[in-house]
Design a protein around this motif. Structure first.
Motif, PDB file in Angstrom:
ATOM      1  N   LEU A 191       0.858  -1.059  -0.048  1.00  0.00           N
ATOM      2  CA  LEU A 191       0.046  -0.015  -0.064  1.00  0.00           C
ATOM      3  C   LEU A 191       1.058   1.315  -0.094  1.00  0.00           C
ATOM      4  O   LEU A 191       1.862   1.382   0.899  1.00  0.00           O
ATOM      5  CB  LEU A 191      -0.960   0.069   1.277  1.00  0.00           C
ATOM      6  N   ARG A 192       0.711   1.958  -0.950  1.00  0.00           N
ATOM      7  CA  ARG A 192       1.711   3.226  -1.146  1.00  0.00           C
ATOM      8  C   ARG A 192       0.925   4.710  -1.214  1.00  0.00           C
ATOM      9  O   ARG A 192      -0.073   4.488  -1.901  1.00  0.00           O
ATOM     10  CB  ARG A 192       2.539   3.206  -2.388  1.00  0.00           C
ATOM     11  N   ARG A 193       1.359   5.334  -0.515  1.00  0.00           N
ATOM     12  CA  ARG A 193       0.748   6.697  -0.541  1.00  0.00           C
ATOM     13  C   ARG A 193       2.011   7.817  -0.917  1.00  0.00           C
ATOM     14  O   ARG A 193       2.994   7.849   0.252  1.00  0.00           O
ATOM     15  CB  ARG A 193       0.049   7.230   0.574  1.00  0.00           C
ATOM     16  N   GLY A 194       2.125   8.374  -1.951  1.00  0.00           N
ATOM     17  CA  GLY A 194       3.467   9.244  -2.001  1.00  0.00           C
ATOM     18  C   GLY A 194       4.580   8.541  -1.889  1.00  0.00           C
ATOM     19  O   GLY A 194       4.756   7.439  -2.849  1.00  0.00           O
ATOM     20  N   SER A 195       5.765   8.914  -1.238  1.00  0.00           N
ATOM     21  CA  SER A 195       6.732   8.169  -1.025  1.00  0.00           C
ATOM     22  C   SER A 195       6.900   7.238  -0.241  1.00  0.00           C
ATOM     23  O   SER A 195       7.896   6.565   0.095  1.00  0.00           O
ATOM     24  CB  SER A 195       7.855   9.023  -0.920  1.00  0.00           C
ATOM     25  N   VAL A 196       5.485   6.847   0.563  1.00  0.00           N
ATOM     26  CA  VAL A 196       5.547   6.155   1.726  1.00  0.00           C
ATOM     27  C   VAL A 196       5.047   4.753   1.278  1.00  0.00           C
ATOM     28  O   VAL A 196       3.747   4.798   0.690  1.00  0.00           O
ATOM     29  CB  VAL A 196       4.814   6.558   2.801  1.00  0.00           C
ATOM     30  N   LEU A 212      -2.995  -1.606  12.927  1.00  0.00           N
ATOM     31  CA  LEU A 212      -3.987  -0.722  12.260  1.00  0.00           C
ATOM     32  C   LEU A 212      -3.383   0.825  12.562  1.00  0.00           C
ATOM     33  O   LEU A 212      -3.244   1.586  11.532  1.00  0.00           O
ATOM     34  CB  LEU A 212      -5.410  -0.754  12.375  1.00  0.00           C
ATOM     35  N   ARG A 213      -3.427   1.168  13.714  1.00  0.00           N
ATOM     36  CA  ARG A 213      -3.120   2.493  13.875  1.00  0.00           C
ATOM     37  C   ARG A 213      -1.730   2.654  13.427  1.00  0.00           C
ATOM     38  O   ARG A 213      -1.309   4.055  12.790  1.00  0.00           O
ATOM     39  CB  ARG A 213      -3.163   2.901  15.340  1.00  0.00           C
ATOM     40  N   ARG A 214      -0.886   1.757  13.462  1.00  0.00           N
ATOM     41  CA  ARG A 214       0.744   2.081  13.230  1.00  0.00           C
ATOM     42  C   ARG A 214       0.794   2.292  11.371  1.00  0.00           C
ATOM     43  O   ARG A 214       1.258   3.070  10.923  1.00  0.00           O
ATOM     44  CB  ARG A 214       1.401   0.996  13.432  1.00  0.00           C
ATOM     45  N   ILE A 215      -0.121   1.569  10.904  1.00  0.00           N
ATOM     46  CA  ILE A 215      -0.124   1.767   9.470  1.00  0.00           C
ATOM     47  C   ILE A 215      -0.777   2.838   8.746  1.00  0.00           C
ATOM     48  O   ILE A 215      -0.067   3.761   8.116  1.00  0.00           O
ATOM     49  CB  ILE A 215      -0.825   0.476   8.813  1.00  0.00           C
ATOM     50  N   VAL A 216      -1.711   3.364   9.667  1.00  0.00           N
ATOM     51  CA  VAL A 216      -2.388   4.687   9.055  1.00  0.00           C
ATOM     52  C   VAL A 216      -1.519   5.793   9.514  1.00  0.00           C
ATOM     53  O   VAL A 216      -1.120   6.741   8.991  1.00  0.00           O
ATOM     54  CB  VAL A 216      -3.658   4.805   9.954  1.00  0.00           C
ATOM     55  N   SER A 217      -0.736   5.779  10.768  1.00  0.00           N
ATOM     56  CA  SER A 217       0.354   6.802  10.930  1.00  0.00           C
ATOM     57  C   SER A 217       1.326   7.125  10.207  1.00  0.00           C
ATOM     58  O   SER A 217       1.665   8.133   9.586  1.00  0.00           O
ATOM     59  CB  SER A 217       0.758   6.497  12.308  1.00  0.00           C
ATOM     60  N   VAL A 218       1.836   5.753   9.517  1.00  0.00           N
ATOM     61  CA  VAL A 218       3.005   5.717   8.858  1.00  0.00           C
ATOM     62  C   VAL A 218       2.636   6.335   7.355  1.00  0.00           C
ATOM     63  O   VAL A 218       3.422   7.142   6.831  1.00  0.00           O
ATOM     64  CB  VAL A 218       3.372   4.238   8.548  1.00  0.00           C
ATOM     65  N   GLY A 238       0.444   8.534   6.904  1.00  0.00           N
ATOM     66  CA  GLY A 238       0.247   9.939   7.204  1.00  0.00           C
ATOM     67  C   GLY A 238       1.504  10.933   7.220  1.00  0.00           C
ATOM     68  O   GLY A 238       1.641  12.196   7.167  1.00  0.00           O
ATOM     69  N   GLU A 239       2.669   9.864   7.161  1.00  0.00           N
ATOM     70  CA  GLU A 239       3.909  10.526   7.209  1.00  0.00           C
ATOM     71  C   GLU A 239       3.969  11.459   6.051  1.00  0.00           C
ATOM     72  O   GLU A 239       4.766  12.612   6.248  1.00  0.00           O
ATOM     73  CB  GLU A 239       5.190   9.512   7.125  1.00  0.00           C
ATOM     74  N   ASP A 240       3.455  11.004   4.803  1.00  0.00           N
ATOM     75  CA  ASP A 240       3.532  11.991   3.418  1.00  0.00           C
ATOM     76  C   ASP A 240       2.980  13.129   3.669  1.00  0.00           C
ATOM     77  O   ASP A 240       3.471  14.337   3.368  1.00  0.00           O
ATOM     78  CB  ASP A 240       3.059  11.082   2.580  1.00  0.00           C
ATOM     79  N   ASP A 241       1.951  13.294   4.500  1.00  0.00           N
ATOM     80  CA  ASP A 241       1.263  14.647   4.865  1.00  0.00           C
ATOM     81  C   ASP A 241       2.134  15.533   5.546  1.00  0.00           C
ATOM     82  O   ASP A 241       2.259  16.578   5.456  1.00  0.00           O
ATOM     83  CB  ASP A 241      -0.341  14.439   5.645  1.00  0.00           C
ATOM     84  N   ARG A 242       2.851  14.845   6.748  1.00  0.00           N
ATOM     85  CA  ARG A 242       3.745  15.497   7.455  1.00  0.00           C
ATOM     86  C   ARG A 242       4.763  16.186   6.723  1.00  0.00           C
ATOM     87  O   ARG A 242       5.346  17.180   7.164  1.00  0.00           O
ATOM     88  CB  ARG A 242       3.730  14.858   8.888  1.00  0.00           C
ATOM     89  N   GLN A 243       5.647  15.369   5.873  1.00  0.00           N
ATOM     90  CA  GLN A 243       6.746  15.741   5.384  1.00  0.00           C
ATOM     91  C   GLN A 243       6.295  16.748   4.281  1.00  0.00           C
ATOM     92  O   GLN A 243       7.404  17.611   4.152  1.00  0.00           O
ATOM     93  CB  GLN A 243       7.232  14.632   4.534  1.00  0.00           C
ATOM     94  N   SER A 244       5.204  17.001   4.037  1.00  0.00           N
ATOM     95  CA  SER A 244       4.596  18.191   2.926  1.00  0.00           C
ATOM     96  C   SER A 244       4.428  19.559   3.412  1.00  0.00           C
ATOM     97  O   SER A 244       4.369  20.400   2.992  1.00  0.00           O
ATOM     98  CB  SER A 244       3.642  17.774   2.010  1.00  0.00           C
ATOM     99  N   GLN A 245       4.192  19.577   4.982  1.00  0.00           N
ATOM    100  CA  GLN A 245       4.108  20.716   5.363  1.00  0.00           C
ATOM    101  C   GLN A 245       5.306  21.388   6.232  1.00  0.00           C
ATOM    102  O   GLN A 245       6.294  20.820   6.303  1.00  0.00           O
ATOM    103  CB  GLN A 245       3.042  20.189   6.914  1.00  0.00           C
ATOM    104  N   GLY A 246       4.870  22.526   6.278  1.00  0.00           N
ATOM    105  CA  GLY A 246       6.162  23.408   6.805  1.00  0.00           C
ATOM    106  C   GLY A 246       6.629  23.070   8.173  1.00  0.00           C
ATOM    107  O   GLY A 246       5.933  22.000   8.864  1.00  0.00           O
ATOM    108  N   PRO A 247       7.618  23.591   8.864  1.00  0.00           N
ATOM    109  CA  PRO A 247       8.059  23.452  10.151  1.00  0.00           C
ATOM    110  C   PRO A 247       7.080  23.446  11.248  1.00  0.00           C
ATOM    111  O   PRO A 247       7.075  22.895  12.283  1.00  0.00           O
ATOM    112  CB  PRO A 247       9.335  24.403  10.280  1.00  0.00           C
TER     113      PRO A 247
END
Length: 136
Positions: free
Chosen positions: A92-97, A112-118, A120-129
């Motif tokens: 299962l791929r989303r962006g670069s994850v 399940l929570r871990r997979i959803v969190s991982v 979501g990493e793509d969202d956090r990486q695209s956000q500013g500091p």
């Protein structure tokens, strides 16, 4: 909105790959918990030549409407795997994850929570500091 790809893991590639992906897409379309927030289609890397057999479909492309739907999507994919007698391993791929979902492994609520969190990493990486992506 999130965009996801679901592919068979390389060790699960077999003659029935397209059948598995069609079954998964049908499962997701019939899942009432997704409540029309997930839209998907089958696609492949490139059209095959006239000499090759098959259609070359090798992934399910999905669009998810919200983070809540992401959890429902992952849960539904895991349910599909559990319901199949010989379920393939999936990626299962989303962006670069990418998240590998091995065949035959039961996932609990923590997994399940871990997979959803991982994913979501793509969202956090695209956000500013400050965690603000500039949208209101």
């Amino acid at each position: 909105m999130g965009e996801y790809d679901v592919r068979l893991a390389p060790d699960s590639q077999e003659d029935g790959a397209e059948e598995h992906l069609r079954s998964l897409l049908s499962w997701l379309r019939e899942d009432e918990s997704l409540d029309q927030t997930v839209h998907g289609s089958l696609s492949g890397p490139a059209p095959r030549s006239a000499e090759e057999m098959g259609t070359g479909l090798d992934l399910v492309a999905l669009t998810v409407g919200s983070v809540l739907s992401t959890g429902s999507l992952v849960f539904s994919v895991l349910q599909w795997q559990a319901a199949r007698r010989r379920a393939p391993a999936l990626i299962l791929r989303r962006g670069s994850v990418e998240v590998h979902l091995p065949a035959g492994r039961a996932a609990d609520a923590g997994e399940l929570r871990r997979i959803v969190s991982v994913l979501g990493e793509d969202d956090r990486q695209s956000q500013g500091p400050g965690g603000d992506d500039g949208t209101a």
